[in-house]
Design a protein around this motif. Structure first.
Motif, PDB file in Angstrom:
ATOM      1  N   ARG A 171      17.421   0.217 -11.384  1.00  0.00           N
ATOM      2  CA  ARG A 171      16.342  -0.251 -10.501  1.00  0.00           C
ATOM      3  C   ARG A 171      15.019   0.295 -11.036  1.00  0.00           C
ATOM      4  N   ILE A 172      14.002  -0.570 -11.011  1.00  0.00           N
ATOM      5  CA  ILE A 172      12.671  -0.206 -11.497  1.00  0.00           C
ATOM      6  C   ILE A 172      11.648  -0.635 -10.449  1.00  0.00           C
ATOM      7  N   ALA A 173      10.729   0.267 -10.135  1.00  0.00           N
ATOM      8  CA  ALA A 173       9.628  -0.060  -9.228  1.00  0.00           C
ATOM      9  C   ALA A 173       8.320   0.070  -9.991  1.00  0.00           C
ATOM     10  N   LEU A 174       7.380  -0.820  -9.690  1.00  0.00           N
ATOM     11  CA  LEU A 174       6.052  -0.795 -10.286  1.00  0.00           C
ATOM     12  C   LEU A 174       5.032  -0.504  -9.199  1.00  0.00           C
ATOM     13  N   TYR A 175       4.170   0.464  -9.470  1.00  0.00           N
ATOM     14  CA  TYR A 175       3.122   0.862  -8.537  1.00  0.00           C
ATOM     15  C   TYR A 175       1.760   0.706  -9.185  1.00  0.00           C
ATOM     16  N   ALA A 176       0.784   0.242  -8.408  1.00  0.00           N
ATOM     17  CA  ALA A 176      -0.618   0.312  -8.808  1.00  0.00           C
ATOM     18  C   ALA A 176      -1.102   1.687  -8.371  1.00  0.00           C
ATOM     19  N   VAL A 177      -1.828   2.376  -9.245  1.00  0.00           N
ATOM     20  CA  VAL A 177      -2.273   3.742  -8.970  1.00  0.00           C
ATOM     21  C   VAL A 177      -3.796   3.775  -8.924  1.00  0.00           C
ATOM     22  N   SER A 178      -4.307   4.384  -7.859  1.00  0.00           N
ATOM     23  CA  SER A 178      -5.745   4.595  -7.714  1.00  0.00           C
ATOM     24  C   SER A 178      -5.943   5.991  -7.140  1.00  0.00           C
ATOM     25  N   GLY A 179      -6.386   6.922  -7.964  1.00  0.00           N
ATOM     26  CA  GLY A 179      -6.504   8.309  -7.520  1.00  0.00           C
ATOM     27  C   GLY A 179      -5.133   8.844  -7.156  1.00  0.00           C
ATOM     28  N   ASN A 180      -4.984   9.318  -5.926  1.00  0.00           N
ATOM     29  CA  ASN A 180      -3.696   9.824  -5.454  1.00  0.00           C
ATOM     30  C   ASN A 180      -2.900   8.782  -4.675  1.00  0.00           C
ATOM     31  N   THR A 181      -3.367   7.542  -4.682  1.00  0.00           N
ATOM     32  CA  THR A 181      -2.712   6.476  -3.934  1.00  0.00           C
ATOM     33  C   THR A 181      -1.839   5.632  -4.851  1.00  0.00           C
ATOM     34  N   HIS A 182      -0.586   5.437  -4.428  1.00  0.00           N
ATOM     35  CA  HIS A 182       0.355   4.559  -5.124  1.00  0.00           C
ATOM     36  C   HIS A 182       0.702   3.413  -4.182  1.00  0.00           C
ATOM     37  N   ARG A 183       0.598   2.182  -4.687  1.00  0.00           N
ATOM     38  CA  ARG A 183       0.955   1.013  -3.889  1.00  0.00           C
ATOM     39  C   ARG A 183       2.014   0.230  -4.650  1.00  0.00           C
ATOM     40  N   LYS A 184       3.222   0.140  -4.051  1.00  0.00           N
ATOM     41  CA  LYS A 184       4.296  -0.592  -4.723  1.00  0.00           C
ATOM     42  C   LYS A 184       3.965  -2.071  -4.747  1.00  0.00           C
ATOM     43  N   ILE A 185       4.052  -2.659  -5.951  1.00  0.00           N
ATOM     44  CA  ILE A 185       3.732  -4.084  -6.085  1.00  0.00           C
ATOM     45  C   ILE A 185       4.908  -4.911  -6.596  1.00  0.00           C
ATOM     46  N   ALA A 186       5.950  -4.241  -7.093  1.00  0.00           N
ATOM     47  CA  ALA A 186       7.113  -4.999  -7.578  1.00  0.00           C
ATOM     48  C   ALA A 186       8.320  -4.077  -7.669  1.00  0.00           C
ATOM     49  N   GLU A 187       9.491  -4.697  -7.578  1.00  0.00           N
ATOM     50  CA  GLU A 187      10.743  -3.973  -7.789  1.00  0.00           C
ATOM     51  C   GLU A 187      11.748  -4.948  -8.386  1.00  0.00           C
ATOM     52  N   THR A 188      12.555  -4.458  -9.309  1.00  0.00           N
ATOM     53  CA  THR A 188      13.527  -5.301  -9.993  1.00  0.00           C
ATOM     54  C   THR A 188      14.679  -4.438 -10.485  1.00  0.00           C
ATOM     55  N   VAL A 189      15.662  -5.078 -11.127  1.00  0.00           N
ATOM     56  CA  VAL A 189      16.823  -4.387 -11.684  1.00  0.00           C
ATOM     57  C   VAL A 189      17.076  -4.942 -13.082  1.00  0.00           C
ATOM     58  N   THR A 190      17.476  -4.076 -14.002  1.00  0.00           N
ATOM     59  CA  THR A 190      17.744  -4.538 -15.360  1.00  0.00           C
ATOM     60  C   THR A 190      19.022  -5.363 -15.423  1.00  0.00           C
TER      61      THR A 190
END
Length: 118
Positions: free
Chosen positions: A22-41
């Motif tokens: 499982r892989i999650a992608l986050y947009a990072v701004s300073g100390n803030t992480h916002r999950k924008i996608a998740e998938t599996v190989t």
């Protein structure tokens, strides 16, 4: 042409693609992480589609989190709990709005590496 982001995982200890991570992608701004996608190989250790497709692409700082613990346990390579590697975060920047960014993970139970691929 709009940019996009892809990834894959190779099991360097066994010499094969890493299926089912499982892989999650986050947009990072300073100390803030916002999950924008998740998938599996998939069987090839890749995702079935770009984890960040061209229509959603934006430059900035991102973090991929690879949830490797379950995979390592399933292969018998994990070792004792707590695992040395369980979740592997990779933070990177994308500055070219028209580029293909490829961020792979080369994984073993006690080490990993990455690079900007093609």
């Amino acid at each position: 042409m709009a940019g996009y982001l892809t990834t894959h995982v190779l099991d360097t200890a066994r010499g094969c693609p890493a299926k089912g991570i499982r892989i999650a992608l986050y947009a990072v701004s300073g100390n803030t992480h916002r999950k924008i996608a998740e998938t599996v190989t998939n069987e090839d250790g890749r995702t079935d589609a770009p984890i960040l497709p061209a229509g959603d692409f934006a430059t900035g700082t991102y973090e991929l989190v690879f949830f490797c613990g379950d995979y390592l346990r399933a292969t018998g390579l994990a070792g004792d709990d707590p695992l040395f590697l369980d979740e592997v975060p990779i933070r990177f920047g994308m500055s070219d709005p028209g580029a293909h960014y490829h961020v792979p993970l080369l994984l073993s139970p006690y080490g990993y590496s990455t690079y900007r691929g093609s």
